[in-house]
Structures are given as C-alpha cells and as structure tokens.
Motif scaffolding. Structure first.
Motif, PDB file in Angstrom:
ATOM      1  N   MET A  87      10.894  24.368  27.318  1.00  0.00           N
ATOM      2  CA  MET A  87      12.078  24.106  28.146  1.00  0.00           C
ATOM      3  C   MET A  87      13.072  23.226  27.396  1.00  0.00           C
ATOM      4  SD  MET A  87      10.350  23.660  31.891  1.00  0.00           S
ATOM      5  CE  MET A  87       8.781  22.970  31.399  1.00  0.00           C
ATOM      6  N   VAL A  88      12.836  23.016  26.093  1.00  0.00           N
ATOM      7  CA  VAL A  88      13.729  22.176  25.284  1.00  0.00           C
ATOM      8  C   VAL A  88      14.414  23.020  24.206  1.00  0.00           C
ATOM      9  CG1 VAL A  88      13.846  20.170  23.760  1.00  0.00           C
ATOM     10  CG2 VAL A  88      12.372  20.120  25.781  1.00  0.00           C
ATOM     11  N   GLY A  89      13.633  23.617  23.310  1.00  0.00           N
ATOM     12  CA  GLY A  89      14.175  24.400  22.198  1.00  0.00           C
ATOM     13  C   GLY A  89      15.174  25.481  22.614  1.00  0.00           C
ATOM     14  N   PRO A  90      14.895  26.273  23.653  1.00  0.00           N
ATOM     15  CA  PRO A  90      15.843  27.334  24.023  1.00  0.00           C
ATOM     16  C   PRO A  90      17.236  26.816  24.409  1.00  0.00           C
ATOM     17  CG  PRO A  90      13.705  27.850  24.909  1.00  0.00           C
ATOM     18  CD  PRO A  90      13.599  26.447  24.344  1.00  0.00           C
ATOM     19  N   ASP A  91      17.316  25.598  24.955  1.00  0.00           N
ATOM     20  CA  ASP A  91      18.647  25.066  25.272  1.00  0.00           C
ATOM     21  C   ASP A  91      19.367  24.594  24.009  1.00  0.00           C
ATOM     22  OD1 ASP A  91      18.809  25.612  28.032  1.00  0.00           O
ATOM     23  OD2 ASP A  91      17.538  23.888  28.494  1.00  0.00           O
ATOM     24  N   ASP A  92      18.617  24.106  23.014  1.00  0.00           N
ATOM     25  CA  ASP A  92      19.233  23.816  21.713  1.00  0.00           C
ATOM     26  C   ASP A  92      19.772  25.106  21.098  1.00  0.00           C
ATOM     27  OD1 ASP A  92      18.714  20.990  21.442  1.00  0.00           O
ATOM     28  OD2 ASP A  92      16.616  21.464  21.058  1.00  0.00           O
ATOM     29  N   GLU A 115      20.545  27.839  22.481  1.00  0.00           N
ATOM     30  CA  GLU A 115      21.692  28.355  23.239  1.00  0.00           C
ATOM     31  C   GLU A 115      22.998  27.752  22.699  1.00  0.00           C
ATOM     32  OE1 GLU A 115      21.660  30.715  25.560  1.00  0.00           O
ATOM     33  OE2 GLU A 115      23.786  30.558  26.076  1.00  0.00           O
ATOM     34  N   ALA A 116      22.954  26.447  22.405  1.00  0.00           N
ATOM     35  CA  ALA A 116      24.157  25.781  21.879  1.00  0.00           C
ATOM     36  C   ALA A 116      24.511  26.327  20.495  1.00  0.00           C
ATOM     37  CB  ALA A 116      23.942  24.267  21.828  1.00  0.00           C
ATOM     38  N   TYR A 117      23.496  26.547  19.636  1.00  0.00           N
ATOM     39  CA  TYR A 117      23.798  27.066  18.292  1.00  0.00           C
ATOM     40  C   TYR A 117      24.408  28.473  18.394  1.00  0.00           C
ATOM     41  CZ  TYR A 117      19.630  24.050  17.333  1.00  0.00           C
ATOM     42  OH  TYR A 117      18.686  23.078  17.320  1.00  0.00           O
ATOM     43  N   MET A 118      23.830  29.296  19.259  1.00  0.00           N
ATOM     44  CA  MET A 118      24.328  30.679  19.378  1.00  0.00           C
ATOM     45  C   MET A 118      25.764  30.685  19.885  1.00  0.00           C
ATOM     46  SD  MET A 118      21.077  33.027  20.568  1.00  0.00           S
ATOM     47  CE  MET A 118      20.619  32.154  22.047  1.00  0.00           C
ATOM     48  N   ARG A 119      26.059  29.737  20.799  1.00  0.00           N
ATOM     49  CA  ARG A 119      27.429  29.684  21.318  1.00  0.00           C
ATOM     50  C   ARG A 119      28.391  29.183  20.244  1.00  0.00           C
ATOM     51  NH1 ARG A 119      27.329  27.973  27.684  1.00  0.00           N
ATOM     52  NH2 ARG A 119      25.399  29.063  28.212  1.00  0.00           N
ATOM     53  N   MET A 120      27.927  28.268  19.369  1.00  0.00           N
ATOM     54  CA  MET A 120      28.784  27.854  18.251  1.00  0.00           C
ATOM     55  C   MET A 120      29.027  29.048  17.331  1.00  0.00           C
ATOM     56  SD  MET A 120      27.815  24.037  16.972  1.00  0.00           S
ATOM     57  CE  MET A 120      26.052  24.218  16.859  1.00  0.00           C
ATOM     58  N   GLN A 121      27.961  29.798  17.054  1.00  0.00           N
ATOM     59  CA  GLN A 121      28.102  30.942  16.151  1.00  0.00           C
ATOM     60  C   GLN A 121      29.143  31.918  16.709  1.00  0.00           C
ATOM     61  OE1 GLN A 121      26.093  30.767  13.310  1.00  0.00           O
ATOM     62  NE2 GLN A 121      27.415  32.367  12.490  1.00  0.00           N
ATOM     63  N   GLN A 122      29.152  32.073  18.032  1.00  0.00           N
ATOM     64  CA  GLN A 122      30.131  32.963  18.657  1.00  0.00           C
ATOM     65  C   GLN A 122      31.505  32.312  18.723  1.00  0.00           C
ATOM     66  OE1 GLN A 122      27.719  33.437  22.259  1.00  0.00           O
ATOM     67  NE2 GLN A 122      27.388  35.598  21.779  1.00  0.00           N
ATOM     68  N   GLY A 123      31.541  31.044  19.155  1.00  0.00           N
ATOM     69  CA  GLY A 123      32.824  30.364  19.341  1.00  0.00           C
ATOM     70  C   GLY A 123      33.585  30.180  18.038  1.00  0.00           C
ATOM     71  N   LEU A 124      32.850  29.990  16.944  1.00  0.00           N
ATOM     72  CA  LEU A 124      33.512  29.747  15.657  1.00  0.00           C
ATOM     73  C   LEU A 124      34.150  31.008  15.077  1.00  0.00           C
ATOM     74  CD1 LEU A 124      30.913  27.288  14.102  1.00  0.00           C
ATOM     75  CD2 LEU A 124      33.284  26.745  14.711  1.00  0.00           C
ATOM     76  N   GLN A 125      33.962  32.133  15.721  1.00  0.00           N
ATOM     77  CA  GLN A 125      34.702  33.338  15.327  1.00  0.00           C
ATOM     78  C   GLN A 125      36.174  33.206  15.724  1.00  0.00           C
ATOM     79  OE1 GLN A 125      33.384  35.795  13.524  1.00  0.00           O
ATOM     80  NE2 GLN A 125      31.354  34.864  13.596  1.00  0.00           N
ATOM     81  N   SER A 126      36.420  32.291  16.665  1.00  0.00           N
ATOM     82  CA  SER A 126      37.777  32.124  17.162  1.00  0.00           C
ATOM     83  C   SER A 126      38.649  31.397  16.141  1.00  0.00           C
ATOM     84  CB  SER A 126      37.738  31.314  18.466  1.00  0.00           C
ATOM     85  OG  SER A 126      39.025  30.781  18.718  1.00  0.00           O
ATOM     86  N   PRO A 127      39.871  31.893  15.909  1.00  0.00           N
ATOM     87  CA  PRO A 127      40.789  31.196  15.006  1.00  0.00           C
ATOM     88  C   PRO A 127      41.550  30.074  15.710  1.00  0.00           C
ATOM     89  CG  PRO A 127      41.793  33.226  15.754  1.00  0.00           C
ATOM     90  CD  PRO A 127      40.451  33.135  16.439  1.00  0.00           C
ATOM     91  N   HIS A 141      16.125  32.602  15.304  1.00  0.00           N
ATOM     92  CA  HIS A 141      17.355  31.914  15.710  1.00  0.00           C
ATOM     93  C   HIS A 141      18.568  32.752  15.339  1.00  0.00           C
ATOM     94  CE1 HIS A 141      14.987  28.442  16.576  1.00  0.00           C
ATOM     95  NE2 HIS A 141      15.958  27.560  16.510  1.00  0.00           N
ATOM     96  N   ALA A 142      19.376  33.148  16.321  1.00  0.00           N
ATOM     97  CA  ALA A 142      20.603  33.913  16.046  1.00  0.00           C
ATOM     98  C   ALA A 142      21.743  32.935  15.763  1.00  0.00           C
ATOM     99  CB  ALA A 142      20.934  34.822  17.220  1.00  0.00           C
ATOM    100  N   CYS A 143      21.611  32.206  14.651  1.00  0.00           N
ATOM    101  CA  CYS A 143      22.626  31.227  14.276  1.00  0.00           C
ATOM    102  C   CYS A 143      22.527  30.953  12.781  1.00  0.00           C
ATOM    103  CB  CYS A 143      22.445  29.923  15.054  1.00  0.00           C
ATOM    104  SG  CYS A 143      20.962  29.019  14.585  1.00  0.00           S
ATOM    105  N   ASN A 144      23.557  30.344  12.242  1.00  0.00           N
ATOM    106  CA  ASN A 144      23.537  29.918  10.853  1.00  0.00           C
ATOM    107  C   ASN A 144      22.452  28.855  10.650  1.00  0.00           C
ATOM    108  OD1 ASN A 144      24.754  27.941   8.593  1.00  0.00           O
ATOM    109  ND2 ASN A 144      25.465  30.028   8.236  1.00  0.00           N
ATOM    110  N   TRP A 145      21.778  28.911   9.515  1.00  0.00           N
ATOM    111  CA  TRP A 145      20.651  27.995   9.255  1.00  0.00           C
ATOM    112  C   TRP A 145      21.059  26.527   9.317  1.00  0.00           C
ATOM    113  CZ3 TRP A 145      20.790  24.831   4.843  1.00  0.00           C
ATOM    114  CH2 TRP A 145      21.764  25.157   3.875  1.00  0.00           C
TER     115      TRP A 145
END
Lengths: 162, 437
Positions: free
Chosen positions: B371-376, B378-390, B198-202
């Motif tokens: 077809m379930v886990g990868p969409d979850d 995807e959301a975590y990875m996008r949070m990990q990226q989006g939260l870099q934004s100030p 998982h490319a996201c915070n635990w």
C-alpha cells in the motif's frame, strides 16, 4: 446427494461469492467471507514453502485487510484514482482434503482473472488453494493461497486482491 | 539545438534546474546507457549467492549487456560477459545455478568457470587456418573491472574507472554498518526477490528515495487508513496495534525529516538519516540485541545500532536500507521503463525473527501488492506523462540551495534539502560530460 457432493457445492458457492466480491471491488463484503484468523497469501516464488521466511507479493491477515479496505477507498490514494474492474473465472474446483468431523476442507481450483486498470487490460492466471472451515452460518475462508503462473516475473502494481 | 552534442547536453542540467528531456528523450537515454551505465560501477550481486565453486548468478549491466557472476574452481568470484566467444549466443540463460563448465547450446564451445576456452568440438577444422584456440581472445571476456566490498560485487565496463573503494568514498560506511549489524559481521542474501515493473524513467525511482517531501502527501491515505483502524481497536488489542503501527512512519512529518539530514558524496552517492531516521522508532529485538552485545560489547553495539540511515543510494544501480537489511537493484529498460528488484539479507548470527522482520518490511513497502510502493510509482508514471507537456521545459531542485555545508569529502544538508537531487545531477554531468564528480 451424498455429503461429499454437498460439501463441494458449498465450497463452490463460497468461491463464486468471493470472486463476485472481488469483481465488484467490494472489500468489506469480501472480508466477511474470511474467518477472524483468515489470511490471504500470494507467494513470489513457485512452490514457495512459507510466507514468513520468503518474500511474498501479499500476505495479509485481518489487520492488513482492515487497513487495505480503508486505503482502497481513500480519496487521496492516487493509485486508486483509476477504477479497477475485474472478471474472475474459476474452474477445476476439487476438494483435495477433508476433515468430516470438523467440517473443514481444502479446495484447489484454477483461475483466470481479467483486470482492467489504468487504461490497460491484463490477464492473471494460476491456481487457488482455499482452506475452508465451518463458521456460525456456513463455510468461511481460513486461508487462501494464490499461485500466479508468473509469480516470479516483474509485475506491475496490483492494487486489489486476485 | 541538437540535444546529443556536448553543449546540448550541458544545457540540460543547471545547478537547480533540469530540462524535461533528461526523463523523456530516447537519445538521452541511449547516451546514459553508454556514459553512465557504461562507466559507473554497477551492482551485480552478493558473494553469498555463489557460495560453492561453479555457482553462478546472471544479470545485466544495463538493459542489454548480459553478464554472469561465477565462483571459479579456485574459489574466486568473477564477473564475465555472458556471451559465447564463438557466435555470440548467451551462454547461460537461467537466473542462477551450478556448472562444471559453461557449454554453449549452439556449437558446444565449452569454457571453464574462469572463462578459459576448454573445448571446441571438431577442432581440427581450424588447423592451419590462422585461428589459434589457445589465443585468449577465444576465452569468455571478463568485464573491464570487477571488485567486491564486504561481499557486495560490482562491475564496470570502463577500464579507466577509479577503483571501487575510491568510488564508494564515504558512502562505504553504509555497507560497513549493514554488515556490522550482523553479530558475525557478515550478511547473506535470503528470502527471495521481488521484481517490480516501473513505467517510468529509471532516475525517477532513485530521486524519490530521499525525497522527504513526498511521504506526507503520497502516503497520506495508507497512514490515515492505519490510524483509523488503530482508533477502532480495544485497549487489549496489543498484537493488532503493534502490527498496524509499522505503517504510520511512512507518512513521516517534514519536521522529522528535517532532523534526519541528507549527506551527499562524489559520484552521486547519498543517504538520508544518520543519527535518526524514519526507522529509528522501531523497537530492537532483545534476543538480537543480546547477540550483538556478546559479539561487540555494549558500547560498540550502541554505536552500530545508532547509525540509523533511511536509504543510501550508490548511483546509479543500487540503494540499500541498512537498518532494515533490504536493498533495491535498479535496471533501466527504456527511457520510460525500468525494473526495480527488492532483495533481503540475513544478518549472520542474528535470531531468525530478524529476517522475517526484513521480509515483512519488504512486502509491506516494496511489493507490487503493497500500500506504499504503488502510490510512489503512480507519481513517477504521472511525471513521465506530464513531462511530455511543453508547458514548461524545466523541473526545479532549488530547495535549501546555498544552505548545504561542504565538509570536503561530503556535503551535508537539512533532511528536506534537494541536496540529494543536486548530488545525483553533479554525477550525471560527470559521467555525461566528463566534469568533476
């Protein structure tokens, strides 16, 4: 050309056609290469004996293939927002079992699949086992088994068949 | 503001808001490894993985501290640091196996399965040097505490941690329910493991488990796909329909989740469900039900099978699905990476079809190819990226705030409450700042 060579030619052509469908991410065309009772299996352990009493990465029958192909193009499947591009190379194709009467055979091959997804290039490799049987207009895939060399490692999301 | 001072940390988590740095700051991650993963009870494994003396299973307590769970010659399950007492090499590097003794690959120091130093090759070189091979400091060091609850083995690096039963509190009922679902009252690990990178915070993985507001959005596509396929089936296609109908509950409606309720405990543990959950609609295998009634009687069977939780989280390392008999084991790797493993359990005394059902579920929901886990994810990875934004420093967790009910040993809220989030961050503050759990 003797019958063994002819069968090998047919099998090779089918494997190449399948790889081409996956390279183009054309799942409806890919499904047509499978028999009605066709299955796609990717074990999660080396030498895994069966798909039901041990966990696998994939074990799709026609029902799951039908759902997967619809999900794959659904506009709200976020993990599919990123294009998947794939390039398969298949080699060492050999027929390892043959039933001349039924016209069915088992084919082993090695593959490398380069996959591009989420701005990242990945390399998958391993061995295929295809069990092929005669359909109304030529060979069909009845069973495909994909043994990744790192099947028991931690993997990233794999949103298309290899 | 220096973020890793006590007051800096205390400003990161408010009752209903989180600072984005709890997910993105490598310094916070390092502190979490020391204070949360170094203090909490961490799930190690299950006793059924080491049935015979000498059987071992290796894992890490956090991303970098290797340990080995081993059954010693006397039959006792121990958790030892996987580190040679000599130069520090990892003693065993296979995931599991059986040994008569642990022999280091470097200088051959050999230890018993109880950790005791048995042999140093060419030991006479230490004669008269002040180094006493009989001194326990040269044994393999046990972790500060280890204990098991109904076969589930936990360890902590904190010798002052409360005992395991106290720490589990009311959430132990879910382990009881998982084991009681076996006609013989015991479960065992079976059917292999899935490992998912998982490319996201635990914490994002844990926070999604009982986030009942995401399925309708995140899993809409696969539910639509399943329903669309089902609509094409002729009336006599019962087998196909039955198989496809596993999927739609994953897009469970807000109304269904409201009813299921969320229950939070001390130390961050929580579950959703209880009387009802997204799993309660699944039919019960009649052969299994008969085995249960034979073992427990009708009334008790009914009681066991009607305690229907969805996910139970034992913060921070383990989540279990009692009704499905699978668990997920979390290991953080870096501030933006963790590995989630899915293990399945066999209910002792149940027909073989029950394990197959568990594995089917694990594959359809938790595998990298599902077809379930990868969409979850995807959301975590996008949070990990989006939260870099100030753009904003904050993430909110207000939903149903002030409307949860404090029952003493637990807090209960409606199924769509952010109570699960608030429960986890109360524990986060406990471990990070020494506040009440």
């Amino acid at each position: 050309m003797n019958t063994g060579d002819a069968l090998l030619k047919q099998a090779e052509a089918l494997l190449y056609r399948e790889a081409d469908c996956l390279d183009r991410a054309d799942l409806p065309a890919w499904m047509e290469l499978y028999s009605e009772d066709g299955t796609y299996w990717m074990p999660a352990a080396p030498e895994q004996e069966d798909p039901l009493n041990h966990i696998s990465h994939f074990y799709d029958d026609r029902v799951m293939m039908e759902i997967r192909r619809r999900n794959f193009v659904h506009p709200r499947a976020a993990s599919k927002d990123h294009t998947v591009r794939c390039s398969h190379l298949i080699g060492n194709i050999r027929i390892t079992a043959e039933d001349a009467v039924a016209g069915s055979c088992t084919v082993h091959s090695n593959f490398h699949a380069m996959l591009y997804y989420r701005e990242e290039k990945r390399l998958y490799g391993g061995r295929y086992e295809h069990v092929l049987k005669q359909g109304a207009s030529g060979l069909l895939i009845q069973r495909k088994r994909v043994d990744l060399i790192d099947c028991d490692a931690a993997h990233k999301s794999l949103i298309i068949y290899l | 503001m220096l973020i890793t001072t006590e007051s800096g940390i205390s400003h990161l988590v408010e009752p209903c808001r989180l600072h984005r740095r709890v997910y993105t700051d490598p310094a916070i991650f390092e502190l979490e490894m020391e204070r949360i993963w170094g203090r909490a009870w961490i799930f190690i494994g299950h006793e059924s993985q080491v049935p015979r003396p000498g059987d071992y299973f290796t894992t890490n307590i956090n991303h970098r501290i290797p340990v080995v769970m081993v059954r010693d010659r006397d039959g006792l399950v121990r958790v030892l640091h996987n580190r040679c007492a000599h130069k520090g090499a990892k003693l065993v590097d296979k995931r599991s196996g059986n040994v008569r003794a642990f022999r280091c690959c470097y200088h051959g120091w050999t230890f018993g399965t109880d950790g005791k130093l048995l042999k140093i090759p060419n030991e006479k070189g230490y004669d008269g040097t002040g180094m006493d091979p009989k001194d326990p400091q040269w044994n393999l060091r046990p972790v500060a505490q280890h204990a098991s609850y109904r076969g589930f083995v936990f360890a902590t690096l904190d010798e002052k941690a409360p005992d395991l039963v106290t720490w589990l509190g009311g959430a132990a009922a879910c382990f009881d329910n998982l084991c009681d679902r076996a006609p013989e009252g015991e479960v065992e690990v079976a059917g292999g493991v899935l490992r998912y990178d998982h490319a996201c915070n635990w914490k994002m993985f844990l926070e999604n488990l009982n986030d009942t507001h995401h399925p309708q959005t995140t899993h809409q596509s696969v539910v639509d796909a399943a329903l669309d396929y089902i609509s094409t089936l002729p009336p006599d296609a019962a087998k196909q329909r039955e198989e496809a109908e596993i999927i739609p509950p994953f897009g469970g409606s807000y109304e269904n989740f409201e009813k299921s309720g969320i229950t939070g405990f001390a130390y961050g543990h929580h579950y959703d469900g209880g009387k009802t959950s997204i799993h309660s609609g699944y039919s019960v295998n009649p052969v299994y039900r008969d085995a249960m009634v034979n073992a427990y009687g009708e009334e008790r069977t009914q009681e066991i099978l009607s305690f229907n939780t969805h996910n139970t989280c034992y913060y921070p390392s383990l989540t279990i699905k009692t009704a499905i008999q699978n668990i997920r084991v979390v290991r953080p790797i870096a501030v933006d990476r963790c590995v989630v493993e899915t293990w399945s359990f066999r209910l002792k005394g149940a027909p073989p079809g029950m394990l197959q059902r568990t594995l089917l579920y694990s594959r359809l929901i938790n595998s990298v190819g599902s077809m379930v886990g990868p969409d979850d994810l995807e959301a975590y990875m996008r949070m990990q990226q989006g939260l870099q934004s100030p753009a904003s420093e904050w993430v909110e967790m207000y939903r149903e705030f002030g409307r949860d009910t404090d029952m003493g040993d637990r807090i209960v809220g409606t199924g769509t409450s952010d109570l699960d989030m608030r429960t986890q961050y109360r524990a986060w503050r406990h471990y990070m700042l020494g506040e009440v759990a």
